[in-house]
Every structure is written in C-alpha cells, then in structure tokens.
Write a protein that holds these residues in place. Structure first.
Motif, short mmCIF file in Angstrom:
data_model
loop_
_atom_site.label_atom_id
_atom_site.label_comp_id
_atom_site.label_asym_id
_atom_site.label_seq_id
_atom_site.Cartn_x
_atom_site.Cartn_y
_atom_site.Cartn_z
N ALA A 199 3.23 6.05 -12.50
CA ALA A 199 4.30 5.74 -11.56
C ALA A 199 3.76 4.92 -10.39
N GLY A 200 2.57 5.28 -9.93
CA GLY A 200 1.95 4.54 -8.84
C GLY A 200 1.65 3.11 -9.23
N PHE A 201 1.26 2.91 -10.47
CA PHE A 201 1.01 1.55 -10.94
C PHE A 201 2.28 0.71 -10.93
N VAL A 202 3.38 1.28 -11.40
CA VAL A 202 4.64 0.55 -11.42
C VAL A 202 5.05 0.17 -9.99
N THR A 203 4.89 1.10 -9.07
CA THR A 203 5.21 0.80 -7.67
C THR A 203 4.34 -0.33 -7.13
N TYR A 204 3.06 -0.26 -7.42
CA TYR A 204 2.12 -1.27 -6.95
C TYR A 204 2.43 -2.65 -7.52
N ALA A 205 2.56 -2.73 -8.83
CA ALA A 205 2.80 -4.02 -9.47
C ALA A 205 4.12 -4.63 -9.00
N ALA A 317 -5.55 -9.21 -3.84
CA ALA A 317 -4.68 -8.55 -2.85
C ALA A 317 -5.43 -8.22 -1.56
N GLY A 318 -6.66 -7.82 -1.66
CA GLY A 318 -7.42 -7.44 -0.48
C GLY A 318 -7.81 -8.60 0.41
N LEU A 319 -7.57 -9.82 -0.06
CA LEU A 319 -7.94 -11.02 0.70
C LEU A 319 -6.74 -11.68 1.35
N LEU A 320 -5.58 -11.04 1.23
CA LEU A 320 -4.34 -11.66 1.68
C LEU A 320 -3.78 -10.93 2.91
N SER A 321 -2.51 -11.12 3.16
CA SER A 321 -1.87 -10.54 4.35
C SER A 321 -1.81 -9.02 4.27
N LYS A 322 -1.48 -8.40 5.38
CA LYS A 322 -1.49 -6.94 5.49
C LYS A 322 -0.62 -6.28 4.42
N ALA A 323 0.50 -6.87 4.09
CA ALA A 323 1.39 -6.27 3.10
C ALA A 323 0.70 -6.14 1.74
N PHE A 324 -0.07 -7.15 1.37
CA PHE A 324 -0.81 -7.09 0.10
C PHE A 324 -1.93 -6.06 0.19
N VAL A 325 -2.65 -6.07 1.29
CA VAL A 325 -3.75 -5.12 1.47
C VAL A 325 -3.23 -3.69 1.43
N ASP A 326 -2.11 -3.44 2.08
CA ASP A 326 -1.53 -2.10 2.09
C ASP A 326 -1.10 -1.66 0.69
N ALA A 327 -0.52 -2.59 -0.06
CA ALA A 327 -0.09 -2.26 -1.42
C ALA A 327 -1.28 -1.85 -2.28
N SER A 328 -2.36 -2.59 -2.16
CA SER A 328 -3.57 -2.28 -2.92
C SER A 328 -4.13 -0.93 -2.50
N PHE A 329 -4.18 -0.68 -1.20
CA PHE A 329 -4.70 0.59 -0.69
C PHE A 329 -3.86 1.76 -1.20
#
Length: 677
Positions: A199-205, A317-329
């Motif tokens: 479920a977490g993967f689906v949310t992330y992707a 994702a970790g190299l982009l804006s905060k929204a991407f970084v947060d999603a990865s985290f």
C-alpha cells in the motif's frame, strides 16, 4: 561478491579519538562503559545484556535515525568533521576542475534549495518526454541502455569485476533487478507488514506521478499497474538466501546464448548502445532475464512506460524539490522506521562520499589519518594471520592436503589498510553550483564509464570497493583480499592508547572476521588466487558442511520481536566469520604481554573479561522494529545480540573468564560448541 562486516550503518567514519593530524582531541583513557552494563544479568544467561543491558534499556533512538548505538554516533560525529572539510573546499575559490571546486560546488548545488524548489519537476521532463515518445517496447529497450549510463534504468543490474573462474580478467555480470520492495516475498505474503509495504508503494508511486502533473485517478492507476508488473517480475527472483550460492550465480554465456535466453532485449543493439564490448558475460539469475524479455512483449506498452517513468523519478527523488524528497522519505520509513528526515547537509555529505568518494577521501586522509594508525593495524593484521595459520595446522578434522592449500590461501591475503594507493580520476565529471541533479548524473556517468571500460581487461587489484571514510571492512574472494578503510580505524574498534584487550576484542575480532570470510561457506569455494574452484578433498568438505549445518541450526533457533526467527542459512557466512574471528582474535591477544596476565585488573576487570566486554560493546546497537523486520528478511548478518552471544558461548575461554556454571541459561556443553576454524 564482497563479504563485509555488516555494520548496521554503512557510511562515513568518526575521526580517530587520539592524536589525529589537524585535531586537538584529548586522549581517551576509559574504554569500557561500565554504566551501560546490567550486572544484575548473569553473563552466562545473556552476555549481550550483561555487557549492554542498561544502555539498551535507557537509550532512546533519535527521530531521524533507524537505530542507535556506537556506529551511529560515530557516523554523526564524523559527518560534522566532513562537513568542515567540504565547507572549507567551498570557500576556497579553487580553480575549475580542482578537487576543492568539485567537492565544494557539489555541496553548494545541493544546499541551494531556492533554485531546487523553483525548478520543481522541470529537470525530469526531458527524459519523461523521451519515454512518452517510445512507439514500442523495442524503443524502450534502446532507452533502457541510455538510462543505464546514469544508473536510472532500474531493470538491468550490472557490475563489472573479476571473472569468478578466471580472476585475472574482468567480466560484465548481470543480475536480477526491477523491484521496489526489499525482496520478493513482500509481493506475495499476506501479513500486515507486507500489505502495508504494498500500500505504501502505491501511495509513493502515485505521488511521484502527481508531482509531475498527472491527475489523481491516472496516477493511482499507474501505481497499481506498476505494482502488478513488479509482482510478475518478483516471481522470477531468487530469495536472499538463494543469492548466497556463488555456483548458482555463475552462468557464463556467449552473447548468442543471452540473445536466445532473452530475445526481446535485442542484446547486440543493447550492448552496442551501452558500450559493452565483449563476447561473453555472466548472467547471475537467468530466470529474471528470461522473464523480463517475455514481459516486455506481453505487457501493455503503457504499463512499461509508467514503470520506466517511475524508476527514473524514484532514482532522482532525493535530488529534487521538497515534495519529492518527502515522498521518498515517507515510503522508505515504512522499512526503516525513521520518524523524521535527517538534516539536509548530512544527506549531502553522504551523497558526496558516494559520488565523489576518492576526491573527498583524499581531503579526509590528508587531514585525519595517521601513519601510526596504519602501522599499528599492520602489526595487528600480521599477528592474526600468523595465529590463524597455527589454528589451521591444529585442526583435527581437516586433512594435511587441504590444510596446505588453506594455509597457502591465508598467507597470500592481499591486505589493504587505510586508503587506496591509486586515487581515481574524476576529470570527466562536471560540477556546477546551480545544477544539483545534473551534478549527480555527471558523477553517475563517470562511474558507469569507469566500470564499462574495465570489461575484458586485466583486473587491477589496487582498486578499493569502499571509500576511505567508510565505517566498515570487507573480504573480496576474487581478489583474496581483506580491506580496512581508514574510517573503521577508530574507537570503539581501535585506539592507539587502549590496552591490548580492548583493541584485540574490537578491531582484532573485525580482522579475524574478514580473514574467516575467506573460509566460510561462500569464501571457501574460491582458491588462493581468487578463482571459484574446489580445492577441498571430499571428506574435508563433508566435515565442514556438518559443522556449518550446526551453526545454521543454532542461529535459526534465535528469535526476537514477535517470535521472528533468525534465518541461520541466510546468515551462515557472517556467523561463521563472527565465531572464527573472535576465536582468532583471542588467540592473538594471548600472545601479548597483557594477554599472558591472568589477574591484573583494569576498571575491575581481568584482561580476558576486558577482551570479551570490548567485543560485546562494539555491537551495542538498538534498532527500530521496522528496520529489524527488514533486516531479518534480507540481511546476511544476524542481529547484534546474536553476533555477540553466538561466538562467546562457543569459547571455553569465555566460560573461564566469567566463571560460567553449567547451570547458566546459555551454557553449551563442550561437545556441542560451534567452531570450524
């Protein structure tokens, strides 16, 4: 294949806590944490708890960590030191192309959050557009080759290293890939943790797609399609335990054979685009590539496009804006349990070590690594090597014929201590202050080209597999080498001011651990020059297996969390190395002046007690449950409690040191104790 010490936190090292160049650190005088012990526990009932119990009970894991303990604190302190090195480089105004310019500007580009936030998803769009433009899976395969050069393909596991049956020559090896969850069982098991991971993967992707402008419904549809595709891919994967069999992972084949196995990969064109010039490769897990080829043709093109886009976005994702970084985290915390992100500068320092390791490493060792530390390590390594040879000679279960070959292998170990003698060249890496993603991609391209240029060429045994500041060590069977980066040569592993009991119980056990890897259930399958070759008599091999099976069985009986069992077969090699390493270190310690003393106490402990306590406190680690659940499934190293208790309860010297009675909970009768080497 590299067999490492398996620290729970593999990263950058703390500086030596004594007499370092460029520091004013006071000398350490106390080397055991008596306050962290729980002396209400009988050492014969649970030695790990006796040595570390109060610390384990009272320690709170920081919110930005997946665990806590000696390695973590060393890592955190060292990040601050490395930050100082990098900031000095940033301020130096050095010439374009210099080490200082590249290290400093890489850091500056990552700290420029204003530019990064302003760009948002824009840096991704050129490649996403290329994926969209593909008219068929054949064009996607061509794009796969392009993305491989920047380590963004996510479907082609590739490494170039010594041919395991011709160790003087490099070969390209392909291995299974394509999954986003830690291992294959996460796609099929119905327990709550596996369901939560899916479920977490689906949310992330779906979040990644929405951040690039895709509407919510389509983003969710895309994410579910990727999960379904990865589930099909997972069916072809070998388990972590199966991946420990070097024989099964060696499947050398011609390009024609690979083309027959995976016709839809269009191997000749793929290799041409990837700049791979060779007539043969090793395919570690053929079923994966057979399945990948079939799925390329059978799955809808749009599904593959979403998979390609996800792989590319997730990798960056970790190299982009905060929204991407947060999603990865938020996705990764499912598996590591972290409650908040580490500070941005810490992530950047780690990234620079990963991408520009030899550049940062040169600055590190110039300032902090002493010749004295290397000299002392040389002595320790040589002492343990001699002791190991003696132990082999005295084995009662091994024939003289196999002993001779084992001793030959031991005696020609390549020993690497501190840092490389041949720094890598990064002249082709372009670093610009305003292009964080571009800098990372440039560094990855450099790494790819460096790797590909080795295909078919003679092996260079001066190469290192870890950067100088790394807190770890490893054994590489194809090089027959033991490697100890500068980062691990510091307290609690090593301190020039410590008594021998402390150093032999800590770094000595590490040295012995890596030496034993040359003779564990994997390492023993390689000969003295690094070729996968059976050099054992059948009778000796059979006796080894009987002993190894007993080790696997005992560790499989260990449990933690909600009755989660250690996988004794997955962890067998590391358990053998822990047991053998401690025994070898103890024998070497007994040759020292302190080791010959039986009763002279320091801090209330005899020399032997200090030796075992030093070993136990090195492994003082507290993990979050989420992190430990993943480790049990995929980590070939046992949880720290068992890395301590398994070895000590197999040693008569431990029982004598702490006067352990036969009635103790973990007492093992002599005839049942574990020991191979």
């Amino acid at each position: 294949m590299k067999l490492n010490l398996g620290l729970p936190l593999i990263g950058l090292a703390l500086l030596m806590a004594c007499k370092n160049k460029g520091t004013e650190t006071s000398e350490r005088t106390v080397f055991l944490d008596k306050a962290g012990m729980d002396t209400t526990v009988n050492p014969g009932d649970n030695f790990f708890e006796y040595a570390n119990g109060k610390w384990m009970k009272n320690t709170v894991i920081p919110d930005d960590q997946s665990g806590w303990g000696s390695f973590y604190t060393l890592y955190e302190d060292n990040l601050k030191k490395l930050k100082g090195i990098i900031e000095d480089a940033e301020k130096s105004n050095s010439a374009k192309g210099s080490i200082q310019q590249k290290v400093g500007d890489y850091y500056a580009s990552g700290m420029d959050t204003t530019t990064i936030e302003k760009l948002g998803a824009e840096p991704l769009k050129p490649v996403l557009a290329k994926i969209d433009a593909a008219k068929n899976y054949q064009e996607l395969v061509s794009l796969l080759a392009e993305l491989a050069k920047t380590d963004e393909a996510g479907l082609l596991g590739l490494n170039v290293g010594a041919d395991e049956k011709n160790s003087v020559k490099n070969i390209a090896s392909f291995y299974q890939s394509g999954l986003s969850l830690p291992e294959k069982d996460y796609y099929f098991k119905t327990d709550s943790a596996s369901k939560a991971a899916r479920a977490g993967f689906v949310t992330y992707a779906s979040t990644l797609f929405k951040l690039t402008g895709v509407d919510t419904a389509t983003a969710t549809k895309n994410a579910n399609a990727i999960l379904a595709l990865e589930t099909e891919i997972a069916k072809s994967h070998r388990s972590p335990q199966e991946l420990r069999d070097p024989q099964k992972n060696y499947n050398k084949m011609s390009l024609a054979q690979l083309s027959q196995l995976a016709p839809n990969l269009n191997v000749p064109a793929l290799f041409n685009a990837m700049k791979i010039k060779t007539d043969s490769v090793n395919v570690g897990q053929p079923d994966y590539f057979k399945t990948l080829s079939a799925l390329l043709a059978s799955q809808p093109l749009d599904v593959w496009k979403t998979k390609f886009k996800y792989n590319y976005m997730s990798r960056n994702a970790g190299l982009l804006s905060k929204a991407f970084v947060d999603a990865s985290f938020n996705f990764n915390k499912i598996f590591n349990g972290q409650k908040k992100q580490s500070e941005r500068w810490k992530r950047l320092v780690s990234g620079i070590d990963a991408n520009l390791g030899d550049l940062l490493g040169q600055l590190y060792v110039e300032k902090y690594f002493t010749p004295e530390a290397k000299q002392r390590m040389d002595e320790l390594v040589n002492n343990l090597q001699k002791v190991f040879a003696t132990r082999i000679d005295k084995l009662d279960w091994m024939s003289a014929e196999t002993k001779a070959k084992a001793t030959e292998k031991l005696n020609i170990f390549l020993k690497k201590i501190g840092y490389t003698t041949k720094w890598k060249n990064f002249d082709d890496v372009t670093i610009n202050k305003g292009d964080y993603l571009g800098n990372a991609r440039s560094a990855r391209t450099h790494s790819y080209n460096e790797m590909i240029n080795k295909v078919g060429k003679p092996v260079d045994k001066t190469e290192w597999g870890m950067t100088p500041p790394t807190v770890n060590a490893y054994y590489n069977p194809t090089f027959n080498e033991i490697v100890f980066p500068a980062g691990i040569l510091q307290f609690p592993f090593f301190d020039a001011n410590a008594d021998d009991a402390i150093n032999y119980g800590a770094i000595g056990a590490v040295i012995g651990h890596e030496m034993t890897h040359g003779f564990d259930d994997q390492g023993r399958q390689y000969d003295a020059v690094g070729n996968m070759k059976d050099w054992w008599t059948k009778a000796d091999a059979d006796k080894f297996k009987v002993k190894a099976d007993k080790v696997a069985a005992m560790y499989s009986g260990f449990t933690l969390l909600d009755n989660q069992h250690v996988n004794g077969n997955l962890t067998l090699g590391e358990n053998l190395a822990d047991i053998g390493g401690l025994a070898i270190a103890y024998d070497a310690f007994k040759l020292t002046e302190q080791g010959k003393e039986a009763t002279k106490k320091i801090d209330g402990f005899t020399p032997d007690q200090r030796f075992f306590l030093s070993f136990a406190q090195v492994w003082r680690i507290k993990d979050r449950d989420e992190n430990m659940r993943v480790r049990i499934k995929v980590d070939p190293h046992s949880p720290e409690m068992f890395r301590v208790n398994g070895p000590v309860y197999s040693m008569e010297a431990f029982y004598k040191a702490f006067n352990i009675p036969k009635t103790a909970k973990m007492y093992i009768a002599p005839e049942n104790r574990l020991g191979v080497w």
